[in-house]
Design an enzyme around this catalytic site. Structure first.
Site, short mmCIF file in Angstrom:
data_model
loop_
_atom_site.label_atom_id
_atom_site.label_comp_id
_atom_site.label_asym_id
_atom_site.label_seq_id
_atom_site.Cartn_x
_atom_site.Cartn_y
_atom_site.Cartn_z
N CYS A 105 -0.26 28.41 -16.44
CA CYS A 105 -0.87 28.95 -17.71
C CYS A 105 -1.70 27.51 -18.19
CB CYS A 105 0.06 29.52 -18.73
SG CYS A 105 0.57 30.80 -17.81
N TYR A 151 -6.71 13.37 -12.78
CA TYR A 151 -7.66 12.46 -12.45
C TYR A 151 -9.24 13.11 -12.11
CZ TYR A 151 -3.36 9.94 -11.12
OH TYR A 151 -2.32 9.43 -11.18
N ARG A 173 -3.39 16.08 -9.14
CA ARG A 173 -4.62 15.06 -9.11
C ARG A 173 -6.04 15.53 -9.41
NH1 ARG A 173 -6.53 12.57 -5.37
NH2 ARG A 173 -6.34 10.51 -6.40
N PRO A 203 0.74 -1.03 -0.11
CA PRO A 203 0.09 0.14 -0.16
C PRO A 203 1.14 1.21 -0.07
CG PRO A 203 -0.07 -0.97 2.26
CD PRO A 203 0.84 -1.89 1.35
C1 LIG Z 1 3.59 -2.07 -8.31
C2 LIG Z 1 2.70 -1.12 -7.30
N1 LIG Z 1 2.43 -1.48 -6.01
C3 LIG Z 1 1.85 -0.63 -5.27
C4 LIG Z 1 1.40 0.70 -5.65
C5 LIG Z 1 0.65 1.75 -4.49
O1 LIG Z 1 -0.76 1.83 -4.90
P1 LIG Z 1 -1.67 2.63 -3.93
O2 LIG Z 1 -0.93 3.71 -3.53
O3 LIG Z 1 -2.81 2.77 -4.59
O4 LIG Z 1 -1.61 1.61 -2.54
C6 LIG Z 1 1.20 0.93 -6.89
C7 LIG Z 1 0.98 2.41 -7.44
O5 LIG Z 1 0.69 2.65 -8.44
C8 LIG Z 1 2.21 0.08 -7.83
O6 LIG Z 1 2.38 0.42 -9.12
#
Ligand SMILES: Cc1ncc(COP(=O)(O)O)c(C=O)c1O
Length: 405
Positions: free
Chosen positions: A331, A305, A301, A263
């Site tokens: 800009c 997104y 972000r 995470p």
């Molecule tokens: C290989 C991998 N692991 C973990 C993550 C972490 O994702 P998140 O920040 O959503 O937990 C990412 C995010 O792009 C990723 O590419």
């Protein structure tokens, strides 16, 4: 933590006075709380914080002290992780489309390499015959808060498809590579544990085909609520469900196997705020623009997104709400921190605080329009310290010989 805007008005004003604006503020306590919660919910797992979410060295040091490892995606992320004190075995590299130089550099650092293309595996085999390696797979189940962050499924550039795995094994055998890990990461901002399990089951079903595994890595992607109507995930329930599936599979596998999780957002998102100052209030025929000294170059972000971040202005103004567009000096018409937000119009000179900015904020910041990236301040209870100063002209430009350029 008192909600997404956890910095009180007095302290926000004092820090803005001391360091100027804009700056990112990080709560060390929130980081520790999130790290502890993850370790409690996943007792069998090695948690590898995905440092792409925020690689501020002081924040990484806090994560390390909390007992997490790191997931990296570039040689410099590996290098910084080592400098911060993470041990080799606490680091995994999951780069995408790596160059030979990337592979060599990461191999030299001695950390676990996770590869997701037959070409990368072949090239790595030539560079480091006999090494251990992990394979990232794409089992067609993906998800996330926006199409840009879905990292599995038929359209994704990530991972090896199941039908490529026999060839991956053959390449590994040819170069004496030992496949010791299987990995997947399906996307970012996932709220449904059902989707996570839907992806985990086929990953665990692959174990039988790989006799030398030491770990299985189910990635990151744990969602964090940004909008008031979004609900936090039940981490304990996620932990129980994932741990149970993993234990059954590990027992069936019959050899010692570690679970890994990566995470990023979950660890740092709510720990971070972006504090800016209102420079310009501008009323056009159709809109009220609140211009600030930050924008898409510091927090991309919303522009990238269409992400929603909580925003407050300080001091609180007793005025009726208007439909505001919080913007910056860049800009581009997409330079927005908040779009059509009902809020009292602040005075010029007031502060704007953007919540949930700890993940993919500073780490995605740029020098666009030759603007400096913000300062970063770590707050720990009553203590605070400047952990990275705002950049100056030389940091941004780094020119060598202007006349010849
Ligand atoms: C290989 C991998 N692991 C973990 C993550 C972490 O994702 P998140 O920040 O959503 O937990 C990412 C995010 O792009 C990723 O590419």
């Amino acid at each position: 933590m008192k909600g997404p805007i956890w910095l009180g008005p007095k302290r926000a004003a004092a820090l803005a006075e001391r360091f100027g604006t804009p700056f990112y503020a990080y709560s060390a306590r929130t980081l520790r709380t999130r790290a502890r919660a993850l370790k409690r919910a996943f007792p069998d797992a090695a948690i590898r914080y995905a440092m792409k979410a925020n690689a501020c060295p002081a924040l990484l040091a806090e994560v390390r002290r909390a007992g997490l490892g790191v997931d990296t995606v570039s040689p410099w992320e590996v290098r910084l992780a080592r400098e911060v004190g993470f041990r080799r075995k606490e680091i995994i590299y999951s780069g995408n489309m790596p160059s030979d130089d990337d592979l060599r550099a990461v191999h030299r650092e001695g950390v676990m390499i996770n590869l997701d293309a037959l070409s990368s595996l072949r090239r790595f085999g030539r560079i480091a015959p006999g090494a251990k390696v992990s394979l990232r797979v794409n089992l067609d189940v993906g998800g996330g808060h926006h199409p840009h962050v879905i990292t599995a499924g038929p359209e994704s550039k990530f991972g090896l498809a199941p039908e490529e795995l026999p060839e991956a094994r053959a390449i590994a055998a040819e170069h004496g590579l030992r496949i010791v890990g299987l990995h997947q990461h399906i996307g970012s901002g996932i709220f449904d544990v059902g989707l996570f399990l839907e992806a985990l089951d086929p990953l665990l079903a692959l174990l039988v085909d790989f006799p030398d595994l030491e770990f299985v890595d189910a990635g990151g992607g744990f969602g964090v609520p940004y909008r008031p109507d979004e609900k936090a995930i039940d981490l304990e329930a996620w932990g129980a469900a994932i741990t149970e599936r993993f234990r059954v599979a590990a027992r069936r596998y019959g050899r010692p196997l570690k679970l890994m999780l990566e995470p990023g957002r979950y660890v740092v998102c709510e720990a971070g705020l972006l504090v800016a100052r209102v420079t310009t209030v501008k009323r056009t025929r159709d809109r009220v623009f609140i211009g600030t000294d930050s924008g898409m170059h510091h927090l991309i972000r919303p522009a990238l997104y269409q992400a929603w971040h909580p925003v407050v202005t300080l001091p609180a103004r007793e005025r009726s709400a208007e439909r505001c567009f919080v913007t910056g000096p860049i800009c581009e018409s997409g330079d927005l921190l908040a779009e059509e937000r009902a809020m009292p119009v602040p005075d010029e000179g007031d502060l704007v605080v953007v919540g949930n900015a700890g993940a993919y904020g500073f780490s995605m910041a740029s020098h666009y329009n030759l603007r400096a990236r913000p300062a970063e301040v770590m707050i720990d209870g009553d203590d605070w310290r400047l952990v990275r100063p705002r950049e100056d002209y030389r940091d941004v430009v780094r020119r060598r010989d202007v006349r010849r350029a």
